[in-house]
Scaffold this active site. Structure first.
Site, PDB file in Angstrom:
ATOM      1  N   ARG A 169     -19.340   7.004  46.089  1.00 24.34           N
ATOM      2  CA  ARG A 169     -20.730   7.354  45.786  1.00 24.34           C
ATOM      3  C   ARG A 169     -21.288   6.523  44.636  1.00 24.34           C
ATOM      4  NH1 ARG A 169     -24.373   9.212  42.712  1.00 24.34           N
ATOM      5  NH2 ARG A 169     -26.220  10.102  43.684  1.00 24.34           N
TER       6      ARG A 169
ATOM      7  N   GLU B 174     -50.754  11.578  59.630  1.00 23.20           N
ATOM      8  CA  GLU B 174     -50.149  12.015  60.889  1.00 23.20           C
ATOM      9  C   GLU B 174     -49.618  13.422  60.673  1.00 23.20           C
ATOM     10  OE1 GLU B 174     -46.581   9.814  62.010  1.00 23.20           O
ATOM     11  OE2 GLU B 174     -46.035   9.508  59.912  1.00 23.20           O
TER      12      GLU B 174
ATOM     13  N   ARG C 266     -37.377   0.509  68.105  1.00 22.48           N
ATOM     14  CA  ARG C 266     -37.683   1.146  66.818  1.00 22.48           C
ATOM     15  C   ARG C 266     -36.411   1.312  65.993  1.00 22.48           C
ATOM     16  NH1 ARG C 266     -41.043   6.554  66.953  1.00 22.48           N
ATOM     17  NH2 ARG C 266     -39.094   7.341  67.802  1.00 22.48           N
TER      18      ARG C 266
ATOM     19  N   TYR D 178     -32.726   7.388  62.323  1.00 23.51           N
ATOM     20  CA  TYR D 178     -32.410   8.193  63.503  1.00 23.51           C
ATOM     21  C   TYR D 178     -33.410   7.920  64.614  1.00 23.51           C
ATOM     22  CZ  TYR D 178     -36.226  11.526  62.634  1.00 23.51           C
ATOM     23  OH  TYR D 178     -37.462  12.101  62.476  1.00 23.51           O
TER      24      TYR D 178
ATOM     25  N   LYS E 209     -37.983   5.140  60.495  1.00 19.29           N
ATOM     26  CA  LYS E 209     -37.609   6.505  60.915  1.00 19.29           C
ATOM     27  C   LYS E 209     -36.339   6.917  60.168  1.00 19.29           C
ATOM     28  CE  LYS E 209     -37.483   9.253  65.190  1.00 19.29           C
ATOM     29  NZ  LYS E 209     -38.482  10.269  64.847  1.00 19.29           N
TER      30      LYS E 209
ATOM     31  N   HIS F 275     -25.130   4.143  43.838  1.00 16.58           N
ATOM     32  CA  HIS F 275     -26.401   3.683  44.409  1.00 16.58           C
ATOM     33  C   HIS F 275     -26.264   2.280  44.980  1.00 16.58           C
ATOM     34  CE1 HIS F 275     -27.773   7.108  42.100  1.00 16.58           C
ATOM     35  NE2 HIS F 275     -28.954   7.021  42.673  1.00 16.58           N
TER      36      HIS F 275
HETATM   37  N1  PLP Z   1     -44.560  10.972  63.354  1.00 11.77           N
HETATM   38  C1  PLP Z   1     -43.475  11.492  62.753  1.00 11.77           C
HETATM   39  C2  PLP Z   1     -43.464  11.661  61.263  1.00 11.77           C
HETATM   40  C3  PLP Z   1     -42.360  11.872  63.524  1.00 11.77           C
HETATM   41  O1  PLP Z   1     -41.278  12.387  62.914  1.00 11.77           O
HETATM   42  C4  PLP Z   1     -42.416  11.733  64.928  1.00 11.77           C
HETATM   43  C5  PLP Z   1     -41.295  12.116  65.764  1.00 11.77           C
HETATM   44  O2  PLP Z   1     -40.285  12.592  65.299  1.00 11.77           O
HETATM   45  C6  PLP Z   1     -43.579  11.193  65.500  1.00 11.77           C
HETATM   46  C7  PLP Z   1     -44.625  10.816  64.681  1.00 11.77           C
HETATM   47  C8  PLP Z   1     -43.691  11.012  66.989  1.00 11.77           C
HETATM   48  O3  PLP Z   1     -42.899   9.923  67.410  1.00 11.77           O
HETATM   49  P1  PLP Z   1     -42.392   9.789  68.899  1.00 11.77           P
HETATM   50  O4  PLP Z   1     -43.597   9.780  69.766  1.00 11.77           O
HETATM   51  O5  PLP Z   1     -41.673   8.481  68.914  1.00 11.77           O
HETATM   52  O6  PLP Z   1     -41.501  10.955  69.162  1.00 11.77           O
END
Ligand code: PLP
Length: 279
Positions: free
Chosen positions: A100, A183, A52, A33, A147, A102
């Site tokens: 469904r 993070e 990304r 996403y 992501k 894997h």
């Molecule tokens: N880290 C994580 C785990 C995130 O989910 C997000 C944003 O959703 C970020 C960092 C920040 O990313 P961005 O600056 O691209 O929104």
């Protein structure tokens, strides 16, 4: 009011139930996403979000339904149909529908959705005061650079933080012996110490944040990309987090640690990022 929804090449509204239960995004979390911000109907940092998304799809072998131009055209079309000027667009691409199992077929047709939403971006008072973090163990998978929609670990930790009266969770990796600060649940993490702006390097442990990238460029040669130990946080002069929806957000407290006020480096980067977003 229902929002505009893009679904596999056509526009409808979020009132329409478009997804099938066999979609692998639903069954396996087999999807990536993106979230970008728009101001005055203009997308902010769209190219970075495109890259990304494209990299994430490639990493997990999902066919990209767009090229860069058709992606940008689709997003502009979505915004032209949107009835408000400022907000966010959520985009998701899954591997598609299939029985469904894997094992997935190599030639699946991806499902692509995107919708715009109103969003309350932080106001000046919140940006000056900042937010509070709660630390929690990082229990995510080892491909946090993708992501992916597998956000269960993030969601559980964020809920725990919310229940403890914090705004966001700070994820600590204890698996390597030391306590490494990775993070936050949905934002990137920075400390400022003796004028140096320190953040985790890009690797499989963190998301390559779009805002992180822009802030690093703004901070220039003050930046140090390296792992941060939990015990370094007590000595930090300033702490802030970054994300598409929060911009640069000061952190005034972590757990029950000493309280901080938003410092000059944080506020400078916040102001310069806001200017860049509007440009
Ligand atoms: N880290 C994580 C785990 C995130 O989910 C997000 C944003 O959703 C970020 C960092 C920040 O990313 P961005 O600056 O691209 O929104």
């Amino acid at each position: 009011m229902s929002d505009v929804l893009y679904f596999n090449g056509r526009f409808t509204t979020t009132d329409e139930r478009v997804l099938r239960v066999e979609d692998r995004g639903f069954l396996f979390g087999d999807a990536v996403y993106e979230v970008f911000k728009f101001l005055g109907k203009r997308p902010v940092f769209l190219r970075n979000h495109w890259w990304r998304l494209a990299n994430g799809l490639k990493a997990i072998e999902i066919r990209n339904p767009w090229d860069e131009q058709s992606f940008a055209d689709t997003m502009r079309d979505l915004l032209a149909r949107t009835e408000f000027d400022d907000g966010i667009v959520y985009i998701e691409v899954s591997r598609g529908e299939g029985e469904r199992a894997h094992f997935y077929a190599d030639d699946m047709t991806p499902t692509a959705v995107a919708f715009s939403r109103r969003f309350k971006f932080p106001d000046a008072a919140k940006k000056a005061r900042g937010i509070r973090l709660m630390s929690d163990e990082d229990l995510r998978w080892k491909h946090c650079d993708v992501k992916s929609v597998n956000l269960l670990a993030n969601a559980l930790s964020k809920k725990k933080a919310q229940r403890a009266g914090a705004d966001e969770v700070l994820l600590i990796d204890r698996s390597t012996g030391g306590d490494i600060v990775r993070e936050c649940g949905s934002s990137s993490f920075f400390i400022v110490k003796d004028g140096r702006v320190v953040t985790h390097p890009l690797d499989c442990h963190i998301l390559p944040g779009v805002t992180r990238d822009h802030v690093i460029a703004l901070a220039g040669d003050r930046v140090e990309e390296r792992e941060i130990r939990l015990d370094e946080l007590d000595g930090a002069d300033e702490i802030f987090i970054t994300s598409t929806t929060l911009g640069v957000m000061p952190v005034y407290q972590i757990d029950d640690g000493a309280k901080l006020t938003a410092g000059p480096v944080t506020l400078e980067l916040q102001r310069r990022l806001d200017e860049e977003e509007r440009r």
